[in-house]
Design a protein around this motif. Sequence first.
Motif, PDB file in Angstrom:
ATOM      1  N   MET A   1       0.836  -1.195   0.000  1.00  0.00           N
ATOM      2  CA  MET A   1       0.000   0.000   0.000  1.00  0.00           C
ATOM      3  C   MET A   1       0.874   1.249   0.000  1.00  0.00           C
ATOM      4  O   MET A   1       1.879   1.318   0.701  1.00  0.00           O
ATOM      5  CB  MET A   1      -0.916   0.016   1.220  1.00  0.00           C
ATOM      6  CG  MET A   1      -1.855  -1.173   1.325  1.00  0.00           C
ATOM      7  SD  MET A   1      -3.164  -1.158   0.071  1.00  0.00           S
ATOM      8  CE  MET A   1      -4.228   0.108   0.749  1.00  0.00           C
ATOM      9  N   THR A   2       0.485   2.255  -0.776  1.00  0.00           N
ATOM     10  CA  THR A   2       1.255   3.480  -0.847  1.00  0.00           C
ATOM     11  C   THR A   2       1.148   4.272   0.449  1.00  0.00           C
ATOM     12  O   THR A   2       0.070   4.370   1.043  1.00  0.00           O
ATOM     13  CB  THR A   2       0.777   4.354  -2.025  1.00  0.00           C
ATOM     14  OG1 THR A   2       1.541   5.560  -2.037  1.00  0.00           O
ATOM     15  CG2 THR A   2      -0.696   4.701  -1.907  1.00  0.00           C
ATOM     16  N   PRO A   3       2.261   4.855   0.932  1.00  0.00           N
ATOM     17  CA  PRO A   3       2.203   5.638   2.172  1.00  0.00           C
ATOM     18  C   PRO A   3       1.511   6.980   1.995  1.00  0.00           C
ATOM     19  O   PRO A   3       1.130   7.614   2.974  1.00  0.00           O
ATOM     20  CB  PRO A   3       3.680   5.813   2.530  1.00  0.00           C
ATOM     21  CG  PRO A   3       4.402   5.717   1.227  1.00  0.00           C
ATOM     22  CD  PRO A   3       3.631   4.719   0.412  1.00  0.00           C
ATOM     23  N   HIS A   4       1.366   7.438   0.743  1.00  0.00           N
ATOM     24  CA  HIS A   4       0.734   8.732   0.482  1.00  0.00           C
ATOM     25  C   HIS A   4      -0.328   8.574  -0.601  1.00  0.00           C
ATOM     26  O   HIS A   4      -0.125   8.962  -1.757  1.00  0.00           O
ATOM     27  CB  HIS A   4       1.784   9.760   0.038  1.00  0.00           C
ATOM     28  CG  HIS A   4       2.877   9.958   1.041  1.00  0.00           C
ATOM     29  ND1 HIS A   4       2.676  10.594   2.245  1.00  0.00           N
ATOM     30  CD2 HIS A   4       4.194   9.592   1.014  1.00  0.00           C
ATOM     31  CE1 HIS A   4       3.817  10.621   2.927  1.00  0.00           C
ATOM     32  NE2 HIS A   4       4.739  10.015   2.203  1.00  0.00           N
ATOM     33  N   PRO A   5      -1.474   8.000  -0.274  1.00  0.00           N
ATOM     34  CA  PRO A   5      -2.501   7.771  -1.289  1.00  0.00           C
ATOM     35  C   PRO A   5      -3.049   9.071  -1.849  1.00  0.00           C
ATOM     36  O   PRO A   5      -3.190  10.069  -1.132  1.00  0.00           O
ATOM     37  CB  PRO A   5      -3.575   6.981  -0.542  1.00  0.00           C
ATOM     38  CG  PRO A   5      -3.355   7.311   0.899  1.00  0.00           C
ATOM     39  CD  PRO A   5      -1.883   7.516   1.058  1.00  0.00           C
ATOM     40  N   THR A   6      -3.325   9.074  -3.127  1.00  0.00           N
ATOM     41  CA  THR A   6      -3.889  10.236  -3.797  1.00  0.00           C
ATOM     42  C   THR A   6      -5.293   9.911  -4.287  1.00  0.00           C
ATOM     43  O   THR A   6      -5.694   8.749  -4.356  1.00  0.00           O
ATOM     44  CB  THR A   6      -3.020  10.649  -4.995  1.00  0.00           C
ATOM     45  OG1 THR A   6      -2.940   9.541  -5.910  1.00  0.00           O
ATOM     46  CG2 THR A   6      -1.620  11.041  -4.545  1.00  0.00           C
ATOM     47  N   ARG A   7      -6.035  10.938  -4.643  1.00  0.00           N
ATOM     48  CA  ARG A   7      -7.388  10.779  -5.174  1.00  0.00           C
ATOM     49  C   ARG A   7      -7.405  11.360  -6.580  1.00  0.00           C
ATOM     50  O   ARG A   7      -7.066  12.532  -6.785  1.00  0.00           O
ATOM     51  CB  ARG A   7      -8.408  11.494  -4.286  1.00  0.00           C
ATOM     52  CG  ARG A   7      -9.861  11.386  -4.769  1.00  0.00           C
ATOM     53  CD  ARG A   7     -10.805  12.002  -3.742  1.00  0.00           C
ATOM     54  NE  ARG A   7     -12.199  11.888  -4.158  1.00  0.00           N
ATOM     55  CZ  ARG A   7     -12.877  12.846  -4.798  1.00  0.00           C
ATOM     56  NH1 ARG A   7     -12.258  13.997  -5.098  1.00  0.00           N
ATOM     57  NH2 ARG A   7     -14.134  12.668  -5.152  1.00  0.00           N
ATOM     58  N   SER A   8      -7.786  10.557  -7.563  1.00  0.00           N
ATOM     59  CA  SER A   8      -7.785  11.035  -8.940  1.00  0.00           C
ATOM     60  C   SER A   8      -8.907  10.394  -9.739  1.00  0.00           C
ATOM     61  O   SER A   8      -9.376   9.298  -9.413  1.00  0.00           O
ATOM     62  CB  SER A   8      -6.432  10.759  -9.618  1.00  0.00           C
ATOM     63  OG  SER A   8      -6.132   9.374  -9.588  1.00  0.00           O
ATOM     64  N   LEU A   9      -9.300  11.092 -10.783  1.00  0.00           N
ATOM     65  CA  LEU A   9     -10.306  10.613 -11.727  1.00  0.00           C
ATOM     66  C   LEU A   9      -9.624  10.420 -13.070  1.00  0.00           C
ATOM     67  O   LEU A   9      -8.995  11.344 -13.593  1.00  0.00           O
ATOM     68  CB  LEU A   9     -11.431  11.642 -11.859  1.00  0.00           C
ATOM     69  CG  LEU A   9     -12.507  11.352 -12.908  1.00  0.00           C
ATOM     70  CD1 LEU A   9     -13.339  10.139 -12.511  1.00  0.00           C
ATOM     71  CD2 LEU A   9     -13.407  12.583 -13.101  1.00  0.00           C
ATOM     72  N   PHE A  10      -9.735   9.209 -13.625  1.00  0.00           N
ATOM     73  CA  PHE A  10      -9.204   8.944 -14.963  1.00  0.00           C
ATOM     74  C   PHE A  10     -10.347   9.032 -15.954  1.00  0.00           C
ATOM     75  O   PHE A  10     -11.282   8.236 -15.908  1.00  0.00           O
ATOM     76  CB  PHE A  10      -8.549   7.564 -15.018  1.00  0.00           C
ATOM     77  CG  PHE A  10      -7.138   7.548 -14.505  1.00  0.00           C
ATOM     78  CD1 PHE A  10      -6.065   7.522 -15.381  1.00  0.00           C
ATOM     79  CD2 PHE A  10      -6.889   7.587 -13.138  1.00  0.00           C
ATOM     80  CE1 PHE A  10      -4.765   7.522 -14.918  1.00  0.00           C
ATOM     81  CE2 PHE A  10      -5.588   7.583 -12.659  1.00  0.00           C
ATOM     82  CZ  PHE A  10      -4.520   7.553 -13.544  1.00  0.00           C
ATOM     83  N   ALA A  27      -2.307  -0.232  -5.730  1.00  0.00           N
ATOM     84  CA  ALA A  27      -1.363   0.271  -4.732  1.00  0.00           C
ATOM     85  C   ALA A  27      -2.045   1.007  -3.589  1.00  0.00           C
ATOM     86  O   ALA A  27      -1.373   1.442  -2.649  1.00  0.00           O
ATOM     87  CB  ALA A  27      -0.343   1.184  -5.408  1.00  0.00           C
ATOM     88  N   GLY A  28      -3.365   1.178  -3.666  1.00  0.00           N
ATOM     89  CA  GLY A  28      -4.089   1.801  -2.571  1.00  0.00           C
ATOM     90  C   GLY A  28      -4.528   3.226  -2.803  1.00  0.00           C
ATOM     91  O   GLY A  28      -5.066   3.867  -1.895  1.00  0.00           O
ATOM     92  N   HIS A  29      -4.336   3.757  -4.009  1.00  0.00           N
ATOM     93  CA  HIS A  29      -4.814   5.101  -4.317  1.00  0.00           C
ATOM     94  C   HIS A  29      -6.323   5.088  -4.537  1.00  0.00           C
ATOM     95  O   HIS A  29      -6.906   4.063  -4.925  1.00  0.00           O
ATOM     96  CB  HIS A  29      -4.103   5.642  -5.559  1.00  0.00           C
ATOM     97  CG  HIS A  29      -2.630   5.831  -5.378  1.00  0.00           C
ATOM     98  ND1 HIS A  29      -2.093   6.944  -4.791  1.00  0.00           N
ATOM     99  CD2 HIS A  29      -1.577   5.015  -5.686  1.00  0.00           C
ATOM    100  CE1 HIS A  29      -0.771   6.835  -4.756  1.00  0.00           C
ATOM    101  NE2 HIS A  29      -0.438   5.667  -5.295  1.00  0.00           N
TER     102      HIS A  29
END
Length: 347
Positions: A1-10, A27-29
């Motif tokens: 899992m990523t330590p700094h998850p981001t929020r994005s729309l593809f 990866a957990g984003h």
Amino acid sequence: MTPHPTRSLFWGAGAIGGTMAAFLARAGHDVTVVDSVADHVEAINSGGIAITGPIATFTVPIPAFTPETLKGEWDTIVLATKAHHTESAVRALLPHLSATACVISAQNGLNELAIADLIGERRTVGAFVNFGADYLEPGLILYGGRGTVMIGESFGPATERVSPRVLAARDAWRDFDERATATSHIWGYLWGKEAYGAMLFATALTNESIADALAMPPYRDLFIALAREILAVATARGVQPQAFDGFDPSAYLPTGAPEAARQSLDNLVAHNRKSAKTHSGIWRDLAVRRRPTEVDAQLGIVVTLGAEAGVPTPLTARLVGLIHDIERGERPQSLNTLDALADVLTP
């Protein structure tokens, strides 16, 4: 899992968007995808996005929507549609941009220009992606070969193009490819891809694989001349094209040694022979999906920009026309059609 998850729309969940979104989600984003193909959206919602190929095989759940069913706002929207759908896609995503949002163009072409016209330069971020992937069927994508991944601000002083939002996106994208890099020269990569992309369009005039077409001795001068024509327009616009994945733009400059261009072609052949994706997405649009290509948005714009800069682009213009001939069913994909492009070089 990523330590700094981001929020994005593809926005676009096909070969490019679907592949990147799947890796980030795994990866957990916090990833959401939008696609105009209802069957693809339904497949993703019922069974997740499935990635197959020599690099990775996995399935990951991701919320998926068609444009008309999507609700909410995002700070980061990654645009991954075909180039000729850029304007309509940006207009459709406008209601989903937060007050501080940016759109990152993970597309082929110079689409940052069109995006900025619609949402402003401040909201427009550029990206260069050169990995090999294909949409196979609803919910299933082939990730066939790795390639350079770059991100950078499209506008403003070069010293400000590696911004905090670019670095945040780069860090997230390293969960897709650990070599993802931030750059202050994003236009150099995009114009380099224009030259390489023109070669790919030329290979799609035939049914040969990318590697086989680029390796054919009778057409090597044609591929070199085509790249030189594109890069002459870039030079006239004050852009210094950047090298990537075996493509060395300096080898195709008028002052470059002939053996340098031939070596670059050899490197491109070697790079493509390593990929499970043997043919370009352009070839696939023509031969498999039987739909219009990105040729006007990718290469037609070079003809227009060349005319504005006083740089002739006869090969590029002829290539655009031949692709349209194939789209209309007036020519086959064959070496004879590639010969029709090579005829432009005949005195």
